[in-house]
Each structure stands twice: as C-alpha cells, then as structure tokens.
Design an enzyme around this catalytic site. Structure first.
Site, mmCIF file in Angstrom:
data_model
loop_
_atom_site.group_PDB
_atom_site.id
_atom_site.type_symbol
_atom_site.label_atom_id
_atom_site.label_comp_id
_atom_site.label_asym_id
_atom_site.label_seq_id
_atom_site.Cartn_x
_atom_site.Cartn_y
_atom_site.Cartn_z
ATOM 1 N N HIS A 56 20.700 9.476 -36.945
ATOM 2 C CA HIS A 56 19.250 9.219 -37.029
ATOM 3 C C HIS A 56 18.437 10.331 -36.375
ATOM 4 O O HIS A 56 17.221 10.409 -36.589
ATOM 5 C CB HIS A 56 18.901 7.825 -36.487
ATOM 6 N N ASP A 105 25.843 5.436 -37.676
ATOM 7 C CA ASP A 105 24.888 6.362 -37.042
ATOM 8 C C ASP A 105 25.684 7.437 -36.292
ATOM 9 O O ASP A 105 25.789 7.422 -35.070
ATOM 10 C CB ASP A 105 23.959 5.578 -36.108
ATOM 11 N N SER A 200 19.281 9.144 -27.534
ATOM 12 C CA SER A 200 20.046 8.984 -28.767
ATOM 13 C C SER A 200 20.937 10.187 -29.047
ATOM 14 O O SER A 200 20.550 11.331 -28.796
ATOM 15 C CB SER A 200 19.093 8.833 -29.948
ATOM 16 N N GLY A 201 22.096 9.902 -29.601
ATOM 17 C CA GLY A 201 23.043 10.959 -29.943
ATOM 18 C C GLY A 201 23.938 11.350 -28.789
ATOM 19 O O GLY A 201 24.995 11.933 -28.988
HETATM 20 C C1 4AZ Z 1 15.637 5.222 -29.411
HETATM 21 O O1 4AZ Z 1 14.474 4.958 -29.731
HETATM 22 C C2 4AZ Z 1 16.402 4.231 -28.643
HETATM 23 N N1 4AZ Z 1 17.926 0.719 -25.463
HETATM 24 C C3 4AZ Z 1 17.678 4.544 -28.205
HETATM 25 C C4 4AZ Z 1 18.409 3.618 -27.480
HETATM 26 C C5 4AZ Z 1 17.876 2.394 -27.207
HETATM 27 C C6 4AZ Z 1 16.603 2.062 -27.628
HETATM 28 C C7 4AZ Z 1 15.874 2.984 -28.353
HETATM 29 C C8 4AZ Z 1 18.687 1.408 -26.438
HETATM 30 O O2 4AZ Z 1 16.142 6.294 -29.721
#
Ligand code: 4AZ
Length: 250
Positions: A56, A105, A200-201
């Site tokens: 993502h 993902d 993320s990632g």
């Molecule tokens: C995000 O928006 C995101 N609490 C990543 C992880 C989590 C929530 C949002 C987990 O990339």
C-alpha cells in the site's frame, strides 16, 4: 535538573521510545522525492539488494525513479543531499494485492546496487519454515511514523514492544473485516503501544533463540493504540515461498 529519574519519556511510535544507532540494523526509511523529498514508509533489508515492505506504500507512486532507500539511519535529520542512498530498480507488488485491509499487503524492492553489510546495516532473517509453530514472545514494532493519529513523521526511529494476538482474538476485534491467516495481529488489550501512519512497510521484529525474525510487515489497523484494536501486520511466514520465488528469479 531535578527528579531526572522520574522525568516522563515522551511516548513515540504510539507509546514507544527512541531507538539508538544500530539497534534495528535491518530498518530502512523509504523516501519519495516528488513533489518534495520525505519519508514515505518503512522497510526491512532481507538481502543485499532486497527490501521487504508493504504494497500500500506505492498507491501514489508514479515511478520507482522517485524512490530512495536509506539504510543505517536513526534520525531523519541525518539525511541531506550528501547522504548515500539506494535507487530502486524494480517494485514487485503481490499480484493479489488490492488494499491493506484485504491482505496481500507485501512488496519487494529490488535495489539498483548491492548493499555492503555492516553492524548497523544488515538483513533480518525471514521466519524459517520449520518455525511455523514457534510462539514469539519478544516482538517489537519500529518506525518513524505518527505518535498519535493526527501526528507527524518523527525524527528519531521509535520502538515499542507489542505482544502477538491470536487470529481468533484479532477477528473478534475487527468484526467487519476478515482477518485471514495471512495476517498477524499485535497489541495490548488496553491499547497504548502500536504502529501508526508512516510506520507502514516497516518490520514487526521478533527475537527467538537469540535471533531476530521478520514476523510481520506493518499494514493497517483502526486508529492507532486504541484499546481492543490491535495493529494488523502481513504474516511474513505465509509469504516465504513468494519472497523466495521473486528474489530468485527477478
Ligand atoms: C497507516 O495509516 C496505519 N495501528 C498503519 C498502522 C496502523 C494504523 C494505520 C496500526 O499507515
């Protein structure tokens, strides 16, 4: 300064603390250079020209030419025009990926040049196939992401220890979603420590028999650090064959 020992440490990641140089040597910061350069996502070194990250992360990325991978970084402020980086030759996104919440993902970045490993820039092990039944008890999520839902990217790499949650329990926390066995969840019932936007990632790293394994890729969750809303990660053990296929043919 008075009362140093009771000085509260500002919570980071969500509810985490700052990392030191070399503590998470497989953690990279993936930057996008357009329209302006900045942190996009985390990632993990799994081979000398391979970064594992989340699919993502690339929804708004027009070309791999706009990406830069930085290793051996603790503070984003270390990065300037003279800082060495790796260019991305290829972005490999799982062909069943649609969106974070429905799984798959996962993405691989093939770097244009190979990394030299050092104590502060080196790979993390993938979960080994024989370890399908190991119970990981020491797992940490790391990243430069938000410390609150409407926060900002952090300068210093943050870490938080989070317990794994069974998929059965995780499914009860996300009744409107399908929590598949290709996802793995982590967090406290009461919340407080979690990944958030910008993490993320990046890795969910678990230590087993003295060796760190890449158990999860930070993917999604309802908010950040909320009670009874664990973080949801890509279950890397379920993608070892996919990773080997892509890294041994691409
Ligand atoms: C995000 O928006 C995101 N609490 C990543 C992880 C989590 C929530 C949002 C987990 O990339």
């Amino acid at each position: 300064m008075d009362n140093v020992c009771t000085t509260k440490i500002k919570p980071r990641i969500v509810g985490g603390t700052t990392s030191v140089h070399g503590e998470w040597p497989w953690q990279v910061t993936l930057h996008i250079t357009s329209p302006v350069q900045g942190h996009l996502c985390g990632g993990s070194i799994i081979g000398n020209q391979w970064i594992l990250t989340a699919a993502h992360c690339f929804s708004g990325v027009e070309t791999s030419e706009n990406l830069r991978v930085y290793g051996d970084i603790v503070n984003q402020s270390e990065i300037n025009e003279d800082t060495a980086f790796f260019r991305v030759q290829e972005i490999i996104i799982h062909d069943q990926y649609k969106m974070a919440e429905t799984g798959y993902d996962i993405a691989l970045l093939k770097l244009e040049s190979a990394m030299n490993y050092t104590d502060s820039q080196r790979p993390i092990c993938l979960p080994s196939k024989g370890d399908r039944n190991v119970l990981y008890t020491e797992c940490w999520v790391t990243g430069w992401g938000y410390t609150r839902p409407r926060g900002e990217i952090q300068n210093t790499l943050q870490k938080a220890k989070v317990p794994l949650v069974s998929n059965e329990e995780c499914q009860t926390r996300y009744r409107k979603h399908k929590i598949t066995n290709k996802m793995i969840c982590a967090g406290y019932k009461e919340g407080g420590k979690d990944a958030c936007k910008g993490d993320s990632g990046g890795p969910l790293s678990c230590k087993h028999s003295g060796v760190w394994h890449l158990v999860g890729i930070t993917s999604w969750g309802e908010g950040c650090g909320q009670k009874e809303r664990p973080g949801v990660y890509t279950n890397v053990a379920k993608y070892v064959d996919w990773i080997l296929e892509k890294t041994q043919t691409a």
